[in-house]
Design a protein around this motif. Structure first.
Motif, mmCIF file in Angstrom:
data_model
loop_
_atom_site.group_PDB
_atom_site.id
_atom_site.type_symbol
_atom_site.label_atom_id
_atom_site.label_comp_id
_atom_site.label_asym_id
_atom_site.label_seq_id
_atom_site.Cartn_x
_atom_site.Cartn_y
_atom_site.Cartn_z
ATOM 1 N N PHE A 85 0.833 -1.196 0.000
ATOM 2 C CA PHE A 85 0.000 0.000 0.000
ATOM 3 C C PHE A 85 0.868 1.247 0.000
ATOM 4 O O PHE A 85 0.518 2.285 -0.537
ATOM 5 C CB PHE A 85 -0.894 -0.030 1.250
ATOM 6 N N ASN A 86 2.017 1.115 0.608
ATOM 7 C CA ASN A 86 2.912 2.251 0.791
ATOM 8 C C ASN A 86 4.300 1.861 0.277
ATOM 9 O O ASN A 86 5.162 1.483 1.048
ATOM 10 C CB ASN A 86 2.915 2.557 2.296
ATOM 11 N N PRO A 87 4.498 1.907 -1.033
ATOM 12 C CA PRO A 87 5.720 1.343 -1.618
ATOM 13 C C PRO A 87 6.995 2.010 -1.092
ATOM 14 O O PRO A 87 7.022 3.219 -0.924
ATOM 15 C CB PRO A 87 5.570 1.650 -3.117
ATOM 16 N N HIS A 88 7.981 1.221 -0.790
ATOM 17 C CA HIS A 88 9.267 1.795 -0.426
ATOM 18 C C HIS A 88 10.386 0.979 -1.070
ATOM 19 O O HIS A 88 10.202 -0.193 -1.385
ATOM 20 C CB HIS A 88 9.419 1.891 1.092
ATOM 21 N N PRO A 89 11.517 1.606 -1.284
ATOM 22 C CA PRO A 89 12.601 0.911 -1.984
ATOM 23 C C PRO A 89 13.171 -0.209 -1.133
ATOM 24 O O PRO A 89 13.166 -0.134 0.091
ATOM 25 C CB PRO A 89 13.640 2.011 -2.206
ATOM 26 N N TYR A 90 13.656 -1.261 -1.790
ATOM 27 C CA TYR A 90 14.206 -2.395 -1.048
ATOM 28 C C TYR A 90 15.655 -2.093 -0.653
ATOM 29 O O TYR A 90 16.562 -2.095 -1.483
ATOM 30 C CB TYR A 90 14.141 -3.674 -1.894
ATOM 31 N N LYS A 117 7.773 8.679 -7.309
ATOM 32 C CA LYS A 117 7.222 8.264 -6.009
ATOM 33 C C LYS A 117 7.380 9.354 -4.950
ATOM 34 O O LYS A 117 7.795 9.130 -3.822
ATOM 35 C CB LYS A 117 7.850 6.946 -5.562
ATOM 36 N N ILE A 118 7.040 10.562 -5.364
ATOM 37 C CA ILE A 118 7.082 11.709 -4.463
ATOM 38 C C ILE A 118 5.645 12.118 -4.124
ATOM 39 O O ILE A 118 4.799 12.211 -5.016
ATOM 40 C CB ILE A 118 7.834 12.888 -5.121
ATOM 41 N N ASN A 119 5.384 12.322 -2.851
ATOM 42 C CA ASN A 119 4.056 12.760 -2.410
ATOM 43 C C ASN A 119 3.977 14.275 -2.380
ATOM 44 O O ASN A 119 4.942 14.939 -2.028
ATOM 45 C CB ASN A 119 3.761 12.269 -1.001
ATOM 46 N N LEU A 179 -5.511 15.515 -5.203
ATOM 47 C CA LEU A 179 -4.802 15.122 -3.985
ATOM 48 C C LEU A 179 -4.892 13.623 -3.746
ATOM 49 O O LEU A 179 -4.021 13.035 -3.134
ATOM 50 C CB LEU A 179 -5.388 15.857 -2.775
ATOM 51 N N LYS A 180 -5.961 13.017 -4.232
ATOM 52 C CA LYS A 180 -6.154 11.586 -4.010
ATOM 53 C C LYS A 180 -5.092 10.752 -4.690
ATOM 54 O O LYS A 180 -4.808 9.642 -4.268
ATOM 55 C CB LYS A 180 -7.536 11.154 -4.528
ATOM 56 N N SER A 181 -4.557 11.284 -5.761
ATOM 57 C CA SER A 181 -3.554 10.507 -6.477
ATOM 58 C C SER A 181 -2.251 10.441 -5.690
ATOM 59 O O SER A 181 -1.351 9.711 -6.023
ATOM 60 C CB SER A 181 -3.316 11.086 -7.871
ATOM 61 N N VAL A 182 -2.132 11.234 -4.654
ATOM 62 C CA VAL A 182 -0.989 11.093 -3.765
ATOM 63 C C VAL A 182 -1.469 10.478 -2.462
ATOM 64 O O VAL A 182 -2.646 10.211 -2.293
ATOM 65 C CB VAL A 182 -0.276 12.444 -3.529
ATOM 66 N N ARG A 183 -0.565 10.260 -1.564
ATOM 67 C CA ARG A 183 -0.928 9.502 -0.371
ATOM 68 C C ARG A 183 -1.959 10.235 0.488
ATOM 69 O O ARG A 183 -1.891 11.419 0.690
ATOM 70 C CB ARG A 183 0.324 9.205 0.463
ATOM 71 N N ARG A 184 -2.900 9.476 1.015
ATOM 72 C CA ARG A 184 -3.981 10.065 1.782
ATOM 73 C C ARG A 184 -3.653 10.068 3.274
ATOM 74 O O ARG A 184 -3.207 9.087 3.832
ATOM 75 C CB ARG A 184 -5.236 9.251 1.543
#
Lengths: 219, 611
Positions: free
Chosen positions: A43-48, B334-336, B355-360
């Motif tokens: 859900f919250n992707p992070h680099p390995y 992958k920047i919020n 805004l939804k397309s970034v992290r909620r």
């Protein structure tokens, strides 16, 4: 996609940067270096990025392994150069290799500590290390509760060697490391302090390398 | 790194606060610069490193070849003990050199409760606290930030204050200092000339006299200092330098991300809000400028989050253009993107979708007051319908947690207004359960957070008394007893902390003695619950013979001379009086874009506002 093993040196003031903070710093460094990392698919992707073994606050490191999962074509040599271009002072990628051993194979570590003669003599240190009676306290968890346990340190000293000059004592010591049991040189000196009944501290302490159960080098 | 320090750092918590050497911190050759400048933030490393103003002014000063600007924070009390026991004076992080020997110490005063920390830092540096006791040209101790709009309680400890925005002013001060250092001038000569720079306030050049009842009788300038000091502003935000890199801390700090200021000022004119009246006129930055600067900052820091900051983000006229530009490249990297300070009345579905397309995360709104009458008094021009409509958009968009901010103790507030807070929160709860598009299988949580109103200088409420501690206690209790739903949780700010804040916000120069005595008795980090010593403070007021109620709970008349009357933030008193009168009649004032209310701040721009 492939895994590389980064060998980091962490020197000087960076010894005061904690394990958790190192992880965050590394996440940012790989972004600045534009290294194509594989991201977890949650859900919250992070680099390995995986630091194989935590280094205690206050201890420097010469060859600390960190695994990265790379997507794409970047070579180990390029990864090394890019990281060194963006690291803060004190942190360096010494080498980037392909992992040879599994993290679980780490069993021991070689440490080097410098002590001041104003605090302890070589005989006292040797006597303490050979006494068989060294103890320290470690905090751990038992059934979800925090507990402080007394740990016998002497039985865990795998090998040591003491040299000296006019002002300092130099201790090379092999101690258990890995996912099941760890002992670091600052804890060892804490045990020596308890044994002698007065504080003994390290002017500096550094982890030289990690070893497997047969004392061959972990690669 | 200093050997002595290296040996002591293992004794303190979070030693990485004190080591310097962070990525992008600026190291220069001290022998190759003319001016050594210590930017001092009188709070912990984690708070100070989150502050955007410091990042901007650090970059501006270090862009000069002749100046090396370093950072200094208030050491946490465990570190302070170690430093005092081992004779380590307060040092700057970049060089590790004692700041006592620097040319300029610049403190930023962001909130009143950091004042004791300023004194503590001067003492830790090994300097006399009072400006009059620091002979010689260096170090010049200067202050900036919002609290210098009434710096009187702390004025005797400072040589000068820089009023308003510092990007250009700081450089002018450095230039003048450099000239006088080369000439070998004394401090008095430098200060007399500095007072001629527009925006510089030299407190020692103003004599304050008092009436028998404790009010100010006169503020008298001397040695050619101007009768009124007018704040400085930067006219064109696109042209003014913005840092292309931030110092990236080793440890986790409060705001650890790329922060970008999208505009200054505010069109709203909420009557309690000092930030609005101190920062007018409104000036926007172009989306293209912001986008490019964000790109550069992300590249140079490695941050994966951008926060767009301003006093009211959704009032930025080109917010959708800006989000489009940013969302063009940020998801791929992958920047919020976070957008705090949204208003409830112009929070559109289109904006929410972007805004939804970034992290909620959670959703926070600030209705500030519970009833429409009360909101009209404070000129918070949002209606209940707008609030509920916005909440519904958010619920349909998947949000199920809402935070609501209110104030207690506003002028003219009654128990009915207090009860209205609970009723409004209940309507948000009801809106959730009647919304057909709400997230499935989740309950709603509405968290109500209540601050105590603190009247501030340069607002239409600057003459109002703060509600007494007893009255505020009653209001908190009343609200707790009248909460209509278990889905609502409520929390309150500490009344005693707000009371002290109110004293210093509108205090005069005589309070310096209380401040110094409280510091001597161990008061510091007053904004931190674990260190706040209310009883010690009260003892100190008593011993010096000043009454906190005189400053906090007294209604002023319009013709009283206020301790800050010699400063001008662009909005004349006559306008504030007009607004104060409208508040008493519960009349609202339209925002700047609907109709210019004639606040006068446009004169700072030489005519026309950028609405």
């Amino acid at each position: 996609m492939y895994d590389v093993r980064l060998w980091l040196s962490k020197r000087g003031r960076l010894k005061f940067v904690s394990h958790l903070d190192m992880f965050r710093m590394m996440q940012r460094a790989v972004r600045r270096a534009e290294i194509p990392l594989w991201y977890t698919e949650g859900f919250n992707p992070h680099p390995y990025i995986s630091f194989l073994l935590a280094l205690s606050l206050g201890v420097e490191g010469e060859k600390e392994p960190v695994d990265l999962r790379i997507v794409g074509e970047m070579t180990p040599e390029e990864i090394k150069e890019r990281l060194n271009a963006v690291f803060p002072e004190g942190l360096r990628a010494e080498a980037v290799t392909l992992p040879e051993h599994k993290p679980a194979e780490i069993a021991f570590a070689d440490y080097f500590a410098v002590l001041e003669k104003s605090e302890i003599t070589a005989q006292e240190l040797r006597g303490a290390l050979e006494s068989g009676a060294l103890e320290t306290e470690k905090s751990g968890k038992s059934g979800g509760r925090k507990v402080v346990k007394t740990v016998n340190v002497s039985e865990h000293i795998k090998a040591f060697e003491i040299t000296e000059d006019d002002t300092h004592i130099y201790l090379n010591v092999t101690l258990p490391a890995g996912s099941t049991f760890n002992l670091n040189p600052l804890q060892l000196l804490d045990a020596v302090s308890r044994y002698l009944g007065r504080p003994v501290s390290a002017e500096s302490a550094v982890r030289k390398r990690l070893l497997r159960a047969d004392l061959s080098e972990f690669r | 790194m200093d050997k002595k320090l290296e040996k002591l750092l293992p004794l303190v918590q979070k030693p990485a606060r004190y080591i310097g050497g962070e990525l992008n911190s600026v190291v220069k050759d001290k022998n190759a610069v003319d001016v050594r400048y210590a930017f001092c933030f009188p709070d912990s490393y984690e708070i100070g490193m989150s502050h955007l103003g410091m990042k901007i002014l650090y970059a501006v000063a270090n862009a000069r070849e002749d100046t090396w600007c370093e950072r200094v924070f208030a050491p946490w009390p465990d570190m302070e003990d170690v430093m005092r026991q081992n004779g380590i004076p307060l040092y700057a992080l970049e060089s590790g050199d004692p700041i006592k020997d620097f040319d300029i110490l610049g403190f930023t005063l962001q909130y009143e409760l950091c004042f004791t920390n300023v004194l503590n830092m001067l003492d830790l540096a090994g300097l006399p606290l009072r400006a009059a006791d620091r002979k010689g040209l260096s170090p010049i101790v200067m202050g900036g930030g919002p609290c210098v709009c009434n710096a009187e309680p702390i004025a005797p400890f400072f040589d000068l204050f820089s009023i308003g925005e510092g990007e250009e002013l700081n450089s002018e001060i450095i230039d003048l200092y450099k000239k006088h250092k080369a000439l070998g001038s004394d401090k008095e000569t430098f200060l007399r000339e500095a007072a001629q720079i527009p925006g510089v306030y030299v407190p020692s050049l103003y004599d304050i006299s008092y009436n028998g009842d404790g009010t100010v009788a006169a503020i008298t300038p001397k040695d050619g200092a101007p009768a009124t000091v007018t704040k400085r502003i930067v006219k064109d935000l696109d042209a003014v330098p913005y840092p292309d890199t931030f110092v990236v801390p080793f440890i986790d700090v409060v705001h650890d991300r790329v922060t970008h200021e999208i505009f200054r000022g505010c069109i709203r004119g909420c009557r309690f809000c000092q930030a609005c009246f101190l920062n007018r006129p409104i000036r926007e930055k172009k989306p293209e400028t912001i986008n490019e600067q964000c790109k550069t900052l992300c590249k140079n820091t490695g941050y994966d989050e951008i926060s767009l900051c301003s006093l009211s983000s959704s009032d930025y006229t080109r917010i959708e253009d800006l989000l489009s530009l940013l969302l063009d490249w940020t998801p791929e990297q992958k920047i919020n993107v976070a957008l705090p300070s949204l208003r409830v009345d112009n929070f559109s579905e289109a904006l929410l979708n972007k805004l939804k397309s970034v992290r909620r995360s959670g959703l926070t709104f600030a209705p500030e007051a519970g009833t429409q009458r009360m909101r009209d008094v404070i000129n918070k021009n949002v209606t209940e319908e707008e609030m509920i409509e916005t909440a519904n958009i958010a619920f349909a968009g998947g949000y199920s947690a809402v935070k609501l901010y209110f104030m207690l103790g506003l002028p003219t507030e009654t128990d009915e207004d207090v009860e209205g807070i609970g009723l409004l929160a209940k309507k948000v709860v009801d809106a959730y359960y009647t919304n057909p598009d709400k997230p499935k299988g989740r309950g709603v949580t509405v968290s109500v957070s209540c601050a105590s109103f603190v009247p501030k200088p340069f607002t239409p409420f600057q003459w109002e008394p703060q509600a007494t501690a007893e009255a505020l206690g009653h209001k908190q209790q009343y609200l707790k007893e009248h909460l209509p739903s278990k889905k609502i949780s409520v929390s309150f700010h500490d009344i005693k902390v707000s009371a002290l804040e109110a004293v210093f916000a509108r205090g005069d120069r005589r309070l310096a003695d209380v401040l110094e005595l409280a510091w001597k008795r161990g008061c510091k980090f007053d904004g931190w619950g674990e260190f706040f010593k209310y009883d010690v403070w009260m003892e100190c007021f008593d011993e010096i013979g000043l009454s906190p109620a005189f400053y906090a709970n007294r209604a002023r008349s319009y013709d009283e001379i206020l301790p800050w009357d010699h400063l001008n933030y662009g909005i004349p008193k006559s306008y504030l009086i007009k607004e104060s009168e409208k508040a008493r009649r519960a009349e609202t004032t339209q925002n700047c874009r609907e109709k210019c209310a004639g606040c006068g701040a446009n004169r700072l721009l030489g005519g026309k506002c950028d609405v």
